[in-house]
Motif scaffolding. Structure first.
Motif, PDB file in Angstrom:
ATOM      1  N   ALA A  21       1.118  -1.437   0.442  1.00  0.00           N
ATOM      2  CA  ALA A  21       0.153  -0.420  -0.118  1.00  0.00           C
ATOM      3  C   ALA A  21       0.980   1.560  -0.526  1.00  0.00           C
ATOM      4  CB  ALA A  21      -0.771  -0.004   1.193  1.00  0.00           C
ATOM      5  N   PHE A  22       0.919   1.665  -0.471  1.00  0.00           N
ATOM      6  CA  PHE A  22       1.138   3.400  -0.708  1.00  0.00           C
ATOM      7  C   PHE A  22       0.804   5.043  -1.670  1.00  0.00           C
ATOM      8  CE2 PHE A  22       1.500   2.052  -5.151  1.00  0.00           C
ATOM      9  CZ  PHE A  22       1.163   3.366  -5.986  1.00  0.00           C
ATOM     10  N   ALA A  23       0.808   5.890  -1.404  1.00  0.00           N
ATOM     11  CA  ALA A  23       0.091   6.905  -1.507  1.00  0.00           C
ATOM     12  C   ALA A  23       0.904   8.165  -2.143  1.00  0.00           C
ATOM     13  CB  ALA A  23      -0.472   7.657  -0.456  1.00  0.00           C
ATOM     14  N   VAL A  24      -0.171   8.656  -2.886  1.00  0.00           N
ATOM     15  CA  VAL A  24       1.028  10.158  -3.949  1.00  0.00           C
ATOM     16  C   VAL A  24       0.026  10.841  -3.733  1.00  0.00           C
ATOM     17  CG1 VAL A  24       2.131  10.632  -5.685  1.00  0.00           C
ATOM     18  CG2 VAL A  24       1.786   8.321  -5.575  1.00  0.00           C
ATOM     19  N   LYS A  25       0.628  12.269  -3.150  1.00  0.00           N
ATOM     20  CA  LYS A  25      -0.228  13.420  -3.364  1.00  0.00           C
ATOM     21  C   LYS A  25       0.256  14.982  -3.876  1.00  0.00           C
ATOM     22  CE  LYS A  25       2.182  15.126   0.800  1.00  0.00           C
ATOM     23  NZ  LYS A  25       2.108  15.243   2.119  1.00  0.00           N
ATOM     24  N   ASN A  26      -0.066  16.061  -4.444  1.00  0.00           N
ATOM     25  CA  ASN A  26       0.135  17.070  -4.887  1.00  0.00           C
ATOM     26  C   ASN A  26       0.374  16.648  -6.101  1.00  0.00           C
ATOM     27  OD1 ASN A  26       0.408  19.776  -4.373  1.00  0.00           O
ATOM     28  ND2 ASN A  26       2.557  19.576  -4.666  1.00  0.00           N
ATOM     29  N   GLY A  27      -0.316  15.964  -7.016  1.00  0.00           N
ATOM     30  CA  GLY A  27       0.010  15.838  -7.803  1.00  0.00           C
ATOM     31  C   GLY A  27      -1.268  16.273  -9.282  1.00  0.00           C
ATOM     32  N   LYS A  28      -0.726  16.132 -10.697  1.00  0.00           N
ATOM     33  CA  LYS A  28      -1.288  16.792 -11.613  1.00  0.00           C
ATOM     34  C   LYS A  28      -1.966  15.326 -12.499  1.00  0.00           C
ATOM     35  CE  LYS A  28      -1.124  19.848 -14.306  1.00  0.00           C
ATOM     36  NZ  LYS A  28      -0.982  20.888 -15.837  1.00  0.00           N
ATOM     37  N   LYS A  29      -3.997  14.660 -11.625  1.00  0.00           N
ATOM     38  CA  LYS A  29      -3.893  13.669 -12.443  1.00  0.00           C
ATOM     39  C   LYS A  29      -4.225  13.518 -14.089  1.00  0.00           C
ATOM     40  CE  LYS A  29      -7.965  12.340 -12.991  1.00  0.00           C
ATOM     41  NZ  LYS A  29      -8.587  12.527 -14.237  1.00  0.00           N
ATOM     42  N   VAL A  42      -4.085   6.738  -3.461  1.00  0.00           N
ATOM     43  CA  VAL A  42      -4.238   5.936  -2.266  1.00  0.00           C
ATOM     44  C   VAL A  42      -3.970   4.563  -2.360  1.00  0.00           C
ATOM     45  CG1 VAL A  42      -4.729   4.917   0.204  1.00  0.00           C
ATOM     46  CG2 VAL A  42      -4.627   7.642  -0.769  1.00  0.00           C
ATOM     47  N   THR A  43      -3.971   3.798  -2.381  1.00  0.00           N
ATOM     48  CA  THR A  43      -3.636   2.137  -3.225  1.00  0.00           C
ATOM     49  C   THR A  43      -3.874   1.206  -1.858  1.00  0.00           C
ATOM     50  OG1 THR A  43      -1.362   1.511  -2.641  1.00  0.00           O
ATOM     51  CG2 THR A  43      -2.062   2.602  -4.886  1.00  0.00           C
ATOM     52  N   GLY A  44      -4.424  -0.185  -2.058  1.00  0.00           N
ATOM     53  CA  GLY A  44      -4.562  -0.997  -0.569  1.00  0.00           C
ATOM     54  C   GLY A  44      -3.351  -2.279  -0.736  1.00  0.00           C
ATOM     55  N   GLY A  45      -3.306  -2.900  -0.353  1.00  0.00           N
ATOM     56  CA  GLY A  45      -2.422  -3.737  -0.329  1.00  0.00           C
ATOM     57  C   GLY A  45      -2.482  -4.999  -1.299  1.00  0.00           C
ATOM     58  N   ASP A  46      -3.686  -4.759  -1.878  1.00  0.00           N
ATOM     59  CA  ASP A  46      -4.119  -5.936  -2.785  1.00  0.00           C
ATOM     60  C   ASP A  46      -3.380  -4.802  -4.071  1.00  0.00           C
ATOM     61  OD1 ASP A  46      -5.282  -3.544  -2.806  1.00  0.00           O
ATOM     62  OD2 ASP A  46      -7.838  -4.441  -3.197  1.00  0.00           O
ATOM     63  N   GLY A  47      -3.102  -4.540  -4.556  1.00  0.00           N
ATOM     64  CA  GLY A  47      -2.201  -3.211  -6.015  1.00  0.00           C
ATOM     65  C   GLY A  47      -3.962  -2.810  -6.605  1.00  0.00           C
ATOM     66  N   VAL A  48      -4.073  -2.223  -6.139  1.00  0.00           N
ATOM     67  CA  VAL A  48      -5.721  -2.066  -6.834  1.00  0.00           C
ATOM     68  C   VAL A  48      -5.934  -1.074  -5.611  1.00  0.00           C
ATOM     69  CG1 VAL A  48      -7.975  -2.110  -6.776  1.00  0.00           C
ATOM     70  CG2 VAL A  48      -6.976  -4.088  -7.034  1.00  0.00           C
ATOM     71  N   ILE A  49      -6.024   0.594  -6.957  1.00  0.00           N
ATOM     72  CA  ILE A  49      -6.058   2.021  -6.654  1.00  0.00           C
ATOM     73  C   ILE A  49      -7.595   1.494  -5.042  1.00  0.00           C
ATOM     74  CG2 ILE A  49      -7.205   4.400  -6.548  1.00  0.00           C
ATOM     75  CD1 ILE A  49      -5.432   3.950  -9.023  1.00  0.00           C
ATOM     76  N   PHE A  50      -7.219   2.418  -4.136  1.00  0.00           N
ATOM     77  CA  PHE A  50      -8.562   2.324  -3.269  1.00  0.00           C
ATOM     78  C   PHE A  50      -9.462   3.721  -3.323  1.00  0.00           C
ATOM     79  CE2 PHE A  50      -9.023   3.802   1.449  1.00  0.00           C
ATOM     80  CZ  PHE A  50     -10.505   2.324   1.446  1.00  0.00           C
ATOM     81  N   ALA A  51      -8.323   4.758  -2.980  1.00  0.00           N
ATOM     82  CA  ALA A  51     -10.057   6.039  -3.370  1.00  0.00           C
ATOM     83  C   ALA A  51      -8.092   6.807  -3.869  1.00  0.00           C
ATOM     84  CB  ALA A  51     -10.056   6.093  -1.848  1.00  0.00           C
ATOM     85  N   ALA A  52      -8.926   7.616  -4.798  1.00  0.00           N
ATOM     86  CA  ALA A  52      -8.337   8.951  -5.687  1.00  0.00           C
ATOM     87  C   ALA A  52      -9.373  10.427  -5.118  1.00  0.00           C
ATOM     88  CB  ALA A  52      -8.100   9.008  -6.321  1.00  0.00           C
ATOM     89  N   GLY A  53      -8.533  11.831  -5.074  1.00  0.00           N
ATOM     90  CA  GLY A  53      -8.981  12.653  -4.924  1.00  0.00           C
ATOM     91  C   GLY A  53      -8.446  13.905  -5.059  1.00  0.00           C
ATOM     92  N   ASP A  57      -9.077  16.416   3.611  1.00  0.00           N
ATOM     93  CA  ASP A  57     -10.358  15.657   4.657  1.00  0.00           C
ATOM     94  C   ASP A  57     -10.161  14.091   3.927  1.00  0.00           C
ATOM     95  OD1 ASP A  57     -10.170  17.794   5.817  1.00  0.00           O
ATOM     96  OD2 ASP A  57     -12.497  18.115   5.368  1.00  0.00           O
ATOM     97  N   GLU A  58     -10.774  14.058   2.368  1.00  0.00           N
ATOM     98  CA  GLU A  58     -10.869  12.515   2.636  1.00  0.00           C
ATOM     99  C   GLU A  58      -9.560  12.285   2.069  1.00  0.00           C
ATOM    100  OE1 GLU A  58     -12.807  13.099  -1.271  1.00  0.00           O
ATOM    101  OE2 GLU A  58     -15.456  13.585   0.198  1.00  0.00           O
ATOM    102  N   PHE A  59      -8.433  12.338   2.029  1.00  0.00           N
ATOM    103  CA  PHE A  59      -7.305  12.209   1.733  1.00  0.00           C
ATOM    104  C   PHE A  59      -6.507  11.218   3.328  1.00  0.00           C
ATOM    105  CE2 PHE A  59      -2.535  12.525   2.425  1.00  0.00           C
ATOM    106  CZ  PHE A  59      -1.967  11.878   1.217  1.00  0.00           C
ATOM    107  N   GLU A  60      -6.657  12.147   4.017  1.00  0.00           N
ATOM    108  CA  GLU A  60      -6.280  11.666   5.555  1.00  0.00           C
ATOM    109  C   GLU A  60      -7.337  10.382   5.736  1.00  0.00           C
ATOM    110  OE1 GLU A  60      -4.345  13.204   7.930  1.00  0.00           O
ATOM    111  OE2 GLU A  60      -3.605  14.918   6.224  1.00  0.00           O
TER     112      GLU A  60
END
Length: 415
Positions: A21-29, A42-53, A57-60
């Motif tokens: 699991a890892f997270a990337v922030k402050n980018g231009k999607k 934000v990704t999960g430990g399953d190799g899939v994107i868990f959330a994005a936006g 607050d939602e990032f935290e």
């Protein structure tokens, strides 16, 4: 061990491990759905994107749900965040071909991975049928070990002699049912795509046979006219192999396969955007005529990311001069030395296309061509977008030159 051998070993090991699991922030999607700033993933430990936006607050909240300390998120510092590139037609890189055994597959794949191609179909050149069956077995074995290999593409042996390009004429065959069955049996489900000249004896029936077996037939290396191409698409062909190359060009009294593909919304069109296989004015025209259906491919051979010199394409000798690969025997174009990274750069800087359109052609469109843009048994999670429930195939690229700085495939960092 050379630097490239080290990179190949490192990338191979990272893909054989478990995702993190890892997270990337402050980018231009940037993806096919458009461009958004101040973006996070934000990704999960399953190799899939868990959330994005874009909400802080939602990032935290998403980080905590994935067990990630928000303070340890990767700060993209305004750089581009895109899906990983997908190449559905390439033969090799770093001096190696995908036909040349397990070690060569690892090294050639690393060559493309370092340029942001997170998923790849391994294209196999025309060879004797026994050799092609052995190569299919190797691709199938590698698919079980690593997620970045999507399967195989057979470019041959069912090609027209008159449009063979750099394929060995001694190995070309008509698609007789017994040969088709041998190839399907050897593939054992790893064959994603096969290029066929539909006008050959058994050609249309073979297209239908492969489509029914879950393989995507592609029209290419053919002498087909407009009507024959339409019949091939009606039988199940869904790709046009490297449009303009190794086929009849459009003529006002003999349209050929290109207009048939351009007007059929079911067909994905491969383009080699190096400015050599197809010059820029025709690239521009093609991109306007078939929006959302152009997939960048490289048709890259062993000399990709290597100096000019002498190389092999199957059993044939190739000279590479100024980055252009041609057969020594007759000067025919013998694949390219292109990467998808360079194709993206050319489209943005030389052709002036919008970044979202360009990224679509490098990600979502090739995924769609093989049915990988939806949940599927090959990759599980869909490919081609930065969105929840999609595979964590993510690139961070420099907005100044669009060079790839970091890359993840299914949650595994490969660069």
């Amino acid at each position: 061990m050379s630097d490239r051998e080290y990179d190949a070993a490192r990338i191979t090991a990272s893909l054989e491990g478990n995702p993190t699991a890892f997270a990337v922030k402050n980018g231009k999607k940037i993806d096919a759905n458009g461009v958004k700033s101040h973006y996070w993933v934000v990704t999960g430990g399953d190799g899939v994107i868990f959330a994005a936006g874009t909400s802080d607050d939602e990032f935290e909240t998403a980080c905590k749900s994935s067990g990630i300390n928000p303070a340890r998120a990767i700060d993209a510092s305004g750089k581009n965040i895109t899906p990983g590139y997908i190449d559905i037609h390439a033969h090799g890189a770093w001096g190696r071909s995908f036909d040349d055994g397990i070690r060569s597959i690892d090294i050639a794949r690393a060559g493309h991975a370092m340029h942001g191609t997170t998923r790849q179909v391994l294209s196999l050149i025309t060879n004797p049928i026994d050799v092609q069956c052995e190569n299919l077995n190797l691709v199938r074995a590698k698919m079980r070990e690593r997620p970045d290999i999507l399967g195989a593409h057979l470019e041959g042996p069912f090609l027209a002699m008159s449009k063979k390009g750099a394929h060995n004429p001694a190995c070309l065959k008509d698609p007789e049912p017994s040969v088709v069955n041998r190839l399907l049996d050897a593939a054992g489900g790893c064959l994603r795509q096969i290029t066929i000249a539909p006008e050959l004896p058994y050609g249309l029936g073979t297209i239908r046979r492969f489509a029914e077996a879950g393989v995507v037939p592609a029209v290419g290396h053919c002498d087909a006219d407009y009507g024959m191409a339409h019949r091939a698409f009606d039988e199940g062909a869904r790709i046009l192999t490297h449009m303009f190359n190794a086929m009849n060009g459009p003529h006002h009294r003999n349209p050929g396969p290109i207009p048939a593909a351009l007007e059929d919304s079911r067909v994905t069109i491969e383009l080699i955007c190096d400015g050599f296989h197809v010059q820029d004015p025709i690239l521009q025209l093609s991109l306007r005529l078939a929006p959302h259906r152009i997939a960048f491919v490289t048709d890259a051979m062993a000399a990709t990311d290597c100096p000019d010199g002498s190389y092999k394409l199957g059993a044939l000798d190739v000279d590479v001069v100024d980055g252009h690969a041609c057969l020594k025997s007759n000067g025919a174009i013998a694949g390219s030395t292109l990467t998808i990274e360079h194709a993206v750069q050319r489209n943005i800087f030389d052709l002036g296309r919008s970044s979202a359109e360009v990224i679509e052609s490098a990600t979502l469109t090739p995924a769609h061509a093989l049915g990988l843009d939806i949940p599927n048994p090959i990759t599980g999670a869909p490919l081609g977008l930065i969105a929840p429930d999609h595979a964590a195939d993510i690139l961070i690229t420099n907005p100044n030159d669009w060079s790839v700085e970091h890359a993840w495939c299914a949650g595994r960092q490969i660069k």
